[in-house]
Design a protein around this motif. Structure first.
Motif, PDB file in Angstrom:
ATOM      1  N   ASP A 165       8.477  65.152  62.342  1.00  0.00           N
ATOM      2  CA  ASP A 165       8.469  65.140  63.810  1.00  0.00           C
ATOM      3  C   ASP A 165       7.992  66.478  64.375  1.00  0.00           C
ATOM      4  O   ASP A 165       7.231  66.515  65.344  1.00  0.00           O
ATOM      5  CB  ASP A 165       9.861  64.803  64.362  1.00  0.00           C
ATOM      6  N   GLU A 166       8.448  67.575  63.755  1.00  0.00           N
ATOM      7  CA  GLU A 166       8.007  68.893  64.206  1.00  0.00           C
ATOM      8  C   GLU A 166       6.509  69.072  63.971  1.00  0.00           C
ATOM      9  O   GLU A 166       5.803  69.612  64.827  1.00  0.00           O
ATOM     10  CB  GLU A 166       8.783  70.001  63.477  1.00  0.00           C
ATOM     11  N   LEU A 167       6.006  68.609  62.831  1.00  0.00           N
ATOM     12  CA  LEU A 167       4.578  68.697  62.541  1.00  0.00           C
ATOM     13  C   LEU A 167       3.781  67.894  63.568  1.00  0.00           C
ATOM     14  O   LEU A 167       2.782  68.381  64.103  1.00  0.00           O
ATOM     15  CB  LEU A 167       4.273  68.191  61.130  1.00  0.00           C
ATOM     16  N   ASP A 168       4.246  66.680  63.854  1.00  0.00           N
ATOM     17  CA  ASP A 168       3.574  65.854  64.862  1.00  0.00           C
ATOM     18  C   ASP A 168       3.556  66.558  66.216  1.00  0.00           C
ATOM     19  O   ASP A 168       2.547  66.528  66.927  1.00  0.00           O
ATOM     20  CB  ASP A 168       4.256  64.489  64.990  1.00  0.00           C
TER      21      ASP A 168
ATOM     22  N   ARG B 193      18.718  57.572  59.482  1.00  0.00           N
ATOM     23  CA  ARG B 193      17.396  57.832  58.915  1.00  0.00           C
ATOM     24  C   ARG B 193      17.360  59.248  58.344  1.00  0.00           C
ATOM     25  O   ARG B 193      17.752  60.203  58.993  1.00  0.00           O
ATOM     26  CB  ARG B 193      16.345  57.681  60.014  1.00  0.00           C
ATOM     27  N   GLN B 194      16.890  59.370  57.119  1.00  0.00           N
ATOM     28  CA  GLN B 194      16.788  60.691  56.500  1.00  0.00           C
ATOM     29  C   GLN B 194      15.544  61.390  57.043  1.00  0.00           C
ATOM     30  O   GLN B 194      14.473  60.790  57.111  1.00  0.00           O
ATOM     31  CB  GLN B 194      16.701  60.557  54.988  1.00  0.00           C
ATOM     32  N   ILE B 195      15.711  62.628  57.432  1.00  0.00           N
ATOM     33  CA  ILE B 195      14.600  63.392  57.986  1.00  0.00           C
ATOM     34  C   ILE B 195      13.772  63.967  56.848  1.00  0.00           C
ATOM     35  O   ILE B 195      14.307  64.638  55.964  1.00  0.00           O
ATOM     36  CB  ILE B 195      15.114  64.520  58.911  1.00  0.00           C
ATOM     37  N   GLN B 196      12.477  63.667  56.866  1.00  0.00           N
ATOM     38  CA  GLN B 196      11.574  64.205  55.852  1.00  0.00           C
ATOM     39  C   GLN B 196      11.127  65.586  56.285  1.00  0.00           C
ATOM     40  O   GLN B 196      10.719  65.794  57.432  1.00  0.00           O
ATOM     41  CB  GLN B 196      10.344  63.323  55.701  1.00  0.00           C
ATOM     42  N   THR B 197      11.210  66.526  55.358  1.00  0.00           N
ATOM     43  CA  THR B 197      10.753  67.882  55.649  1.00  0.00           C
ATOM     44  C   THR B 197       9.731  68.305  54.614  1.00  0.00           C
ATOM     45  O   THR B 197       9.612  67.699  53.545  1.00  0.00           O
ATOM     46  CB  THR B 197      11.922  68.891  55.648  1.00  0.00           C
TER      47      THR B 197
END
Length: 126
Positions: A36-39, A3-7
């Protein structure tokens, strides 16, 4: 396939968090933030984020919301700089003429928007 991580840029993350980018820690400003970091920041905010949300300085959308006016209303009142919670509280206590006028303008705009939505949906306006 992995899965490509969205930044996103720090500016976008700050906007989503409702904080002023310039007031965030340097490591936040200089980096990128994954979804994920934002969440994680939203679910369990670190002390710096809790402090910024509580005390400011706040970006214009937050200032406008806390004062009960539109962003355009802030501009008409020449409020262009970020404000702290203390400054917002002082304005609410002072009730300057522009604040009273802009709150009335926003309230009328919201009533009209509700009337139009009710008309479009076939329901009576509240």
């Amino acid at each position: 396939m992995a899965r490509q991580i969205q930044t996103m840029k720090a500016a976008t993350a700050a906007k989503k968090l409702g904080v002023l980018l310039d007031a965030t820690p340097e490591e936040f400003r200089d980096g990128v933030v994954s979804r994920d970091e934002l969440d994680a920041l939203q679910a369990d905010p670190p002390e710096w984020l809790r402090e910024l949300r509580r005390d400011g300085p706040h970006p214009r959308p937050v200032v406008a919301d806390r004062l009960g006016v539109s962003i355009s209303g802030l501009a008409r009142a020449d409020i262009t700089e970020p404000l702290t919670t203390a400054q917002i509280t002082a304005l609410k206590e002072e009730q300057p003429e522009w604040l009273v006028r802009e709150r009335a303008t926003r309230a009328e705009s919201q009533r009209e928007e509700a009337r139009v939505q009710a008309k479009e949906s076939g329901r009576p306006a509240r």
